[in-house]
Write a protein that holds these residues in place. Structure first.
Motif, mmCIF file in Angstrom:
data_model
loop_
_atom_site.group_PDB
_atom_site.id
_atom_site.type_symbol
_atom_site.label_atom_id
_atom_site.label_comp_id
_atom_site.label_asym_id
_atom_site.label_seq_id
_atom_site.Cartn_x
_atom_site.Cartn_y
_atom_site.Cartn_z
ATOM 1 N N ARG A 64 -1.225 -1.750 19.805
ATOM 2 C CA ARG A 64 -2.156 -2.533 20.625
ATOM 3 C C ARG A 64 -2.642 -3.763 19.871
ATOM 4 O O ARG A 64 -2.726 -4.856 20.437
ATOM 5 C CB ARG A 64 -3.333 -1.661 21.064
ATOM 6 N N ARG A 65 -2.954 -3.609 18.600
ATOM 7 C CA ARG A 65 -3.422 -4.762 17.839
ATOM 8 C C ARG A 65 -2.268 -5.698 17.490
ATOM 9 O O ARG A 65 -2.419 -6.925 17.547
ATOM 10 C CB ARG A 65 -4.133 -4.299 16.568
ATOM 11 N N LEU A 66 -1.100 -5.147 17.121
ATOM 12 C CA LEU A 66 0.050 -5.979 16.799
ATOM 13 C C LEU A 66 0.428 -6.871 17.980
ATOM 14 O O LEU A 66 0.622 -8.083 17.831
ATOM 15 C CB LEU A 66 1.246 -5.103 16.420
ATOM 16 N N GLY A 67 0.536 -6.252 19.157
ATOM 17 C CA GLY A 67 0.943 -7.009 20.332
ATOM 18 C C GLY A 67 -0.068 -8.067 20.722
ATOM 19 O O GLY A 67 0.299 -9.187 21.098
ATOM 20 N N THR A 68 -1.340 -7.723 20.633
ATOM 21 C CA THR A 68 -2.387 -8.680 20.998
ATOM 22 C C THR A 68 -2.380 -9.884 20.071
ATOM 23 O O THR A 68 -2.474 -11.035 20.515
ATOM 24 C CB THR A 68 -3.757 -7.993 20.970
ATOM 25 N N GLU A 69 -2.266 -9.648 18.752
ATOM 26 C CA GLU A 69 -2.272 -10.755 17.804
ATOM 27 C C GLU A 69 -0.983 -11.567 17.875
ATOM 28 O O GLU A 69 -1.003 -12.784 17.680
ATOM 29 C CB GLU A 69 -2.487 -10.214 16.387
ATOM 30 N N ALA A 70 0.148 -10.906 18.156
ATOM 31 C CA ALA A 70 1.416 -11.629 18.238
ATOM 32 C C ALA A 70 1.488 -12.505 19.475
ATOM 33 O O ALA A 70 2.133 -13.558 19.469
ATOM 34 C CB ALA A 70 2.585 -10.640 18.219
ATOM 35 N N ALA A 71 0.845 -12.095 20.570
ATOM 36 C CA ALA A 71 0.900 -12.871 21.809
ATOM 37 C C ALA A 71 -0.024 -14.075 21.785
ATOM 38 O O ALA A 71 0.168 -15.017 22.556
ATOM 39 C CB ALA A 71 0.540 -11.973 23.000
ATOM 40 N N GLY A 72 -1.025 -14.075 20.904
ATOM 41 C CA GLY A 72 -1.985 -15.171 20.871
ATOM 42 C C GLY A 72 -1.375 -16.542 20.685
ATOM 43 O O GLY A 72 -1.687 -17.473 21.445
ATOM 44 N N PRO A 73 -0.497 -16.753 19.692
ATOM 45 C CA PRO A 73 0.084 -18.091 19.508
ATOM 46 C C PRO A 73 0.900 -18.576 20.704
ATOM 47 O O PRO A 73 1.121 -19.787 20.837
ATOM 48 C CB PRO A 73 0.983 -17.903 18.270
#
Length: 412
Positions: free
Chosen positions: A271-280
Motif C-alpha cells: 500500500r505504501r510502495l504503490g502510493t509513493e510510486a504513483a505520486g510522480p
C-alpha cells in the motif's frame, strides 16, 4: 526468567517437540494462536508437531522458547527496514547493532523501542499537570476541607491537600514503561536486557499491559507529544505481541511473544510502495468501494483490492478523465511458479469492477529475493482481451526506497 530450551524453525517449517516440553497451559495457548492462523499444533505418537505458518518472531512458553525466522522472502537483516517502512517510522540506527540471528526479530524491535526511549530521555520526558490527593505536614495546593473535617477534625499536624503539579507520570510515558518491561521477557541478549532494565526503571508504568494498550488507542498527537509517535509505534507492536492497529489483524497473543504475520506486513508495504510510486505520475490512492455479491445464501459479501490507484487519463482522453488501477499484494512465490487460477480470477474481477473497459489492467505485487522482475499476463476469451495482469516482483534485499523508484519506472 528461567532457562528455556530454544527451538528454532523458519516460517512454513515444523519441529517435533517431546511430550514433556509443553505444559497443558502451553497447549491451550498454542491452540489459541492456531485459531488465529499463526501456527499449527498437532498431536503425534512421539510428541507434538509445531508448524509455523507465514509468521515470524519469538514465542516464550513455560519450558521452551520458540524462535521463528523469516525464510520465505524478506531476509532477517532487512526485516526491520521493511517493518519500519510499513509502520511509517524511521529505521532505528541502534537496531543495526544487534545480531539478527538467532533471536533477531524480537531483539531488533526491542532495540528500536530502546533507541526511541533513550532519545526521549536525552530530550527530557514530557510533563503535564496531574491532580493528586495527599496528606502533607504543610499546606501545598488546596486544602481538602471535606477530608480534613471528616478524617482529621481539629488536628492540623497532617493536612489533606489537593495538588495540581507538572509530573512525568502521564499516559505518554506510562505506555513506554510497560512496553520496556514487556521487551525484557522477550530478548535473549544480556547487553540489551541490561539496557532495557535501566530504561524501564526511569519510565513510569501503567497498571497492566491492557491499560497501556487502551491508553495508546486513545492517544491523539499534537505538537506537544508528536515526538512520542515513533516510540509509541514500537511500544504498540510489543504490547500487542506483534499485531498493530490498522496494520496487522492480530489482536494480541495469549502467550508471551512477539509474532508478526508476514502477509499482513506485505499488504501494508505494498500500500505504501504503490502510493509513493504513483505520486510522480500524478496518481494517488483512493478508498476502494467494495465489489458486492448479493443474492447468495446468507448476507451479502464485499471484497476490495489492497490498493486502488487513481491515475491521469490516457492520451487523447483529456486531462480531466482518470483511470483506476487495482493492485493486490500477494505474499507468494510468484518468482518460482505461475499465478494461480484463483488469483487470476480475482484480479480479473477487480479489473472489471474498477478499471476502464478500454484498459482492463490490474497488478499483483509479490516479494522476490534477488532482483526485481516484471511480467504481464494477457487473459483472452472468445470476445477478445479480458484483461492484462502485471506481475511485479519486488526485490526484498533492496531498500524500500529503491523499490519505490523501480515500481515508479514500471508502473503500468
Amino acid at each position: 526468567m528461567p532457562d528455556r530450551t530454544p527451538v528454532q524453525l523458519g516460517e512454513y517449517e515444523s519441529a517435533l517437540l517431546e511430550p514433556g516440553q509443553l505444559t497443558p497451559r502451553d497447549v491451550d495457548r498454542l491452540h489459541a494462536l492456531q485459531a488465529r492462523g499463526c501456527l499449527t499444533l498437532t498431536r503425534e505418537r512421539t510428541g507434538w508437531r509445531l508448524k509455523a505458518d507465514a509468521t515470524v518472531g519469538v514465542l516464550v512458553l513455560d519450558r521452551i522458547r520458540v524462535v521463528i525466522t523469516p525464510k520465505f522472502a524478506i531476509p532477517g537483516e532487512q526485516l526491520i527496514s521493511w517493518l519500519a517502512y510499513a509502520l511509517g517510522t524511521p529505521v532505528p540506527a541502534a537496531a543495526r547493532q544487534w545480531a539478527t540471528s538467532p533471536d533477531g526479530y524480537a531483539d531488533l524491535v526491542a532495540a528500536a523501542l530502546l533507541e526511541q526511549c533513550e532519545r526521549l530521555l536525552r530530550e527530557g520526558l514530557r510533563r503535564d499537570y496531574v491532580r493528586r490527593r495527599s496528606v502533607e505536614p504543610v499546606l501545598r495546593g488546596r486544602l481538602d476541607v471535606a477530608a480534613q473535617v471528616t478524617r482529621h477534625y481539629g488536628q492540623l499536624d497532617q493536612l489533606y491537600v489537593r495538588t495540581f503539579d507538572r509530573e512525568a507520570d502521564i499516559l505518554d510515558n506510562r505506555v513506554l514503561g510497560s512496553a520496556l518491561k514487556a521487551a525484557l521477557g522477550l530478548t535473549a541478549s544480556p547487553a540489551l536486557a541490561r539496557a532495557l532494565h535501566a530504561a524501564a526503571g526511569v519510565f513510569p508504568q501503567a497498571p497492566t499491559p491492557a491499560a497501556a494498550l487502551q491508553a495508546l488507542d486513545r492517544t491523539h498527537y499534537t505538537r506537544l507529544n508528536a515526538r512520542y509517535r515513533p516510540a509509541h509505534t514500537w511500544a504498540r507492536l510489543l504490547l500487542r505481541g506483534g499485531g498493530v492497529t490498522d496494520l496487522l489483524t492480530d489482536q494480541g497473543t495469549t502467550a508471551d511473544g512477539l509474532l508478526l504475520a508476514m502477509p499482513a506486513l506485505w499488504e501494508a508495504v505494498v500500500r505504501r510502495l504503490g502510493t509513493e510510486a504513483a505520486g510522480p505520475h500524478g496518481g494517488h490512492a483512493v478508498p476502494g468501494v467494495g465489489i458486492t455479491v448479493r443474492g447468495d445464501l446468507g448476507s451479502a459479501s464485499t471484497f476490495r483490492p489492497d490498493l486502488l490507484l487513481s491515475r491521469p487519463g490516457l492520451a487523447g482522453h483529456g486531462t480531466a478523465q482518470r483511470t483506476l488501477l487495482p493492485v493486490d499484494a500477494k505474499y507468494k512465490r510468484y518468482d518460482r511458479h505461475g499465478v494461480s487460477a484463483a488469483d487470476v480470477h480475482q484480479l480479473l474481477t477487480y479489473s472489471s469492477g474498477y478499471a476502464s473497459v478500454d484498459a482492463p489492467v490490474s497488478a499483483i505485487v509479490h516479494p522476490r529475493p534477488g532482483g526485481h522482475a516484471q511480467r504481464a499476463l494477457q487473459v483472452r476469451g472468445t470476445t477478445g482481451l479480458l484483461g492484462i495482469i502485471h506481475v511485479l516482483g519486488v526485490d526484498t534485499h533492496a531498500t524500500p526506497e529503491q523499490a519505490v523508484e523501480w515500481i515508479s519506472s514500471v508502473l503500468p
